[in-house]
Design a protein around this motif. Sequence first.
Motif, PDB file in Angstrom:
ATOM      1  N   UNK A 168     -25.175  39.274  57.940  1.00 26.56           N
ATOM      2  CA  UNK A 168     -25.719  38.375  58.469  1.00 26.56           C
ATOM      3  C   UNK A 168     -25.174  37.099  58.429  1.00 26.56           C
ATOM      4  N   UNK A 169     -24.772  36.838  57.170  1.00 29.89           N
ATOM      5  CA  UNK A 169     -23.992  35.419  57.013  1.00 29.89           C
ATOM      6  C   UNK A 169     -22.783  35.063  58.289  1.00 29.89           C
ATOM      7  N   UNK A 170     -21.984  36.258  58.392  1.00 35.23           N
ATOM      8  CA  UNK A 170     -20.775  36.051  59.081  1.00 35.23           C
ATOM      9  C   UNK A 170     -21.627  36.047  60.817  1.00 35.23           C
ATOM     10  N   UNK A 171     -22.300  36.873  60.979  1.00 37.26           N
ATOM     11  CA  UNK A 171     -22.916  36.828  62.390  1.00 37.26           C
ATOM     12  C   UNK A 171     -23.630  35.596  62.343  1.00 37.26           C
ATOM     13  N   UNK A 172     -24.367  34.888  61.796  1.00 40.68           N
ATOM     14  CA  UNK A 172     -24.940  33.377  61.841  1.00 40.68           C
ATOM     15  C   UNK A 172     -23.758  32.340  62.237  1.00 40.68           C
ATOM     16  N   UNK A 173     -22.889  32.480  61.251  1.00 37.40           N
ATOM     17  CA  UNK A 173     -21.757  31.537  61.339  1.00 37.40           C
ATOM     18  C   UNK A 173     -21.102  31.578  62.755  1.00 37.40           C
ATOM     19  N   UNK A 174     -20.820  32.812  63.291  1.00 39.73           N
ATOM     20  CA  UNK A 174     -20.191  33.157  64.450  1.00 39.73           C
ATOM     21  C   UNK A 174     -20.974  32.635  65.519  1.00 39.73           C
ATOM     22  N   UNK A 175     -22.152  32.703  65.288  1.00 40.28           N
ATOM     23  CA  UNK A 175     -23.357  32.174  66.584  1.00 40.28           C
ATOM     24  C   UNK A 175     -22.871  30.627  66.946  1.00 40.28           C
ATOM     25  N   UNK A 176     -22.739  29.984  65.743  1.00 38.94           N
ATOM     26  CA  UNK A 176     -22.278  28.640  65.827  1.00 38.94           C
ATOM     27  C   UNK A 176     -20.907  28.260  66.168  1.00 38.94           C
ATOM     28  N   UNK A 177     -19.855  29.251  65.821  1.00 38.92           N
ATOM     29  CA  UNK A 177     -18.800  29.123  66.063  1.00 38.92           C
ATOM     30  C   UNK A 177     -18.239  30.264  67.130  1.00 38.92           C
ATOM     31  N   UNK A 178     -18.611  30.203  68.170  1.00 39.96           N
ATOM     32  CA  UNK A 178     -18.574  31.461  69.381  1.00 39.96           C
ATOM     33  C   UNK A 178     -17.142  32.048  69.671  1.00 39.96           C
ATOM     34  N   UNK A 179     -16.130  30.906  69.315  1.00 40.04           N
ATOM     35  CA  UNK A 179     -14.626  31.290  69.454  1.00 40.04           C
ATOM     36  C   UNK A 179     -14.129  32.438  68.558  1.00 40.04           C
ATOM     37  N   UNK A 180     -15.205  32.494  67.397  1.00 40.84           N
ATOM     38  CA  UNK A 180     -14.651  33.353  66.265  1.00 40.84           C
ATOM     39  C   UNK A 180     -15.180  34.963  66.322  1.00 40.84           C
ATOM     40  N   UNK A 181     -14.407  35.846  65.655  1.00 44.85           N
ATOM     41  CA  UNK A 181     -14.606  37.070  65.645  1.00 44.85           C
ATOM     42  C   UNK A 181     -15.582  37.560  64.360  1.00 44.85           C
ATOM     43  N   UNK A 182     -16.576  38.204  64.187  1.00 50.98           N
ATOM     44  CA  UNK A 182     -17.352  38.575  63.168  1.00 50.98           C
ATOM     45  C   UNK A 182     -16.402  39.159  62.066  1.00 50.98           C
ATOM     46  N   UNK A 183     -15.580  40.042  62.550  1.00 55.98           N
ATOM     47  CA  UNK A 183     -14.714  41.121  61.409  1.00 55.98           C
ATOM     48  C   UNK A 183     -13.883  39.966  60.923  1.00 55.98           C
ATOM     49  N   UNK A 184     -13.187  39.254  61.689  1.00 52.95           N
ATOM     50  CA  UNK A 184     -12.353  38.403  61.121  1.00 52.95           C
ATOM     51  C   UNK A 184     -13.159  37.300  60.084  1.00 52.95           C
ATOM     52  N   UNK A 185     -13.972  36.710  60.273  1.00 50.78           N
ATOM     53  CA  UNK A 185     -14.683  35.990  59.536  1.00 50.78           C
ATOM     54  C   UNK A 185     -14.990  36.624  57.999  1.00 50.78           C
ATOM     55  N   UNK A 186     -15.528  37.992  58.399  1.00 49.16           N
ATOM     56  CA  UNK A 186     -15.598  38.553  57.043  1.00 49.16           C
ATOM     57  C   UNK A 186     -14.451  38.698  56.259  1.00 49.16           C
ATOM     58  N   UNK A 187     -13.215  38.982  56.974  1.00 52.38           N
ATOM     59  CA  UNK A 187     -11.988  39.048  56.278  1.00 52.38           C
ATOM     60  C   UNK A 187     -11.454  38.061  55.426  1.00 52.38           C
ATOM     61  N   UNK A 188     -11.953  36.703  56.156  1.00 55.30           N
ATOM     62  CA  UNK A 188     -11.805  35.529  55.292  1.00 55.30           C
ATOM     63  C   UNK A 188     -12.593  35.123  54.425  1.00 55.30           C
ATOM     64  N   UNK A 189     -14.019  35.534  54.487  1.00 59.13           N
ATOM     65  CA  UNK A 189     -15.142  35.408  53.397  1.00 59.13           C
ATOM     66  C   UNK A 189     -14.726  35.914  52.068  1.00 59.13           C
ATOM     67  N   UNK A 190     -14.003  37.449  52.526  1.00 55.04           N
ATOM     68  CA  UNK A 190     -13.882  38.571  51.350  1.00 55.04           C
ATOM     69  C   UNK A 190     -12.510  38.335  50.804  1.00 55.04           C
TER      70      UNK A 190
END
Length: 275
Positions: A108-130
């Motif tokens: 949910x956190x990653x998806x909301x972030x990606x909606x504000x940063x549409x150039x980013x991919x949700x799975x790549x964002x999770x890899x960075x978060x974790x």
Amino acid sequence: MAASTITQNAVKALLYEVTTCPKPGLVDPVDPGSHKDMDVFTFIDSSLSLEPYFTFCEQAGSAFNGSDLRELFEKLRPRGIQAEKEMLAATHGINTHKGAIFSLGIFVGAEAYVQKHPDQDVFAVIRQMCRGLVKHDLGKASAAPTAGEKQYRKYGLGGARAMAEAGYPIIEDVALPFLAKSTGTTNQRLLDTLMKIATQAADSTLIKRAGSVTVVKWAQEQAQHFLDLGGAKSQAGMAFLAELNVTFKEKNYSLGGCADLLISTIFLALERGIL
Ligand SMILES: CC(C)(COP(=O)(O)OP(=O)(O)OC[C@H]1O[C@@H](n2cnc3c(N)ncnc32)[C@H](O)[C@@H]1O)[C@@H](O)C(=O)NCCC(=O)NCCS
Ligand SMILES: Nc1ncnc2c1ncn2[C@@H]1O[C@H](COP(=O)(O)OP(=O)(O)OP(=O)(O)O)[C@@H](O)[C@H]1O
């Protein structure tokens, strides 16, 4: 105020998963499986209690503007610990959704972030978060080790944390494409997707309950056999699933981790219009 779409889809994902039936060893509307202390009503109570938590995760993801996404995960974590308490208050002390609080909160956190940063991919964002999560959490001995911590020491398996740090490849590469291509009723599609996940997962709930890691290969083979028989759309598949449910209950086995991976898959599928 009505919850936003992301938060609604998170709660919906929890309800879709528990409604999917018949799941081997897991709670569904007609059978609590190997979980004698809960039923579908406990899951409804638990799911609704988590709405404020998902709202928090969504707002945190949406507002995050830093350069190190680990800080976003660090924001979610203490709120996740509080959400576990809220879940336990709603279920009178029963652990219905501990794994889902962790993994779906991250999505949910990653998806909301990606909606504000549409150039980013949700799975790549999770890899960075974790990034570094397994070493951070499991690299030190703990006074009262959890099942996941014990399995890391004994088998070197990182469980729910390793799955998050890797960016949930089972969901990205296997479950979501499989669900997108699946046909039949919603229940058939979700049952097949659960079993597809079970062909690949190393489920720490299953290992804990079996007391042995060899159960992983056995469970993966059972799930593959179900799919080979034609899955939920075939009579042979459904007959085999009924037998498997009996075996799971006799052995007190549960696919709790696979259920959590299905929940996050459903969430993304709802977000993307696949379901
Ligand atoms: C990492 C979590 C899931 C706890 O792990 P723990 O070591 O207690 O247990 P374990 O690793 O056995 O797994 C817990 C749950 O994860 C799910 N799970 C199991 N296997 C998997 C898997 N392969 N992939 C994904 N989820 C899985 C199951 O539902 C299981 O019940 C989380 O609850 C946590 O971080 N707890 C510490 C307190 C905290 O920070 N909570 C807030 C989280 S945002
Ligand atoms: N439909 C479902 N039925 C049962 N478990 C589910 C379901 N969906 C998800 N789960 C996951 O399974 C986990 C529960 O597993 P389990 O009952 O083994 O944990 P526990 O309560 O810590 O252990 P125990 O019951 O042995 O004390 C939860 O964390 C939850 O996330």
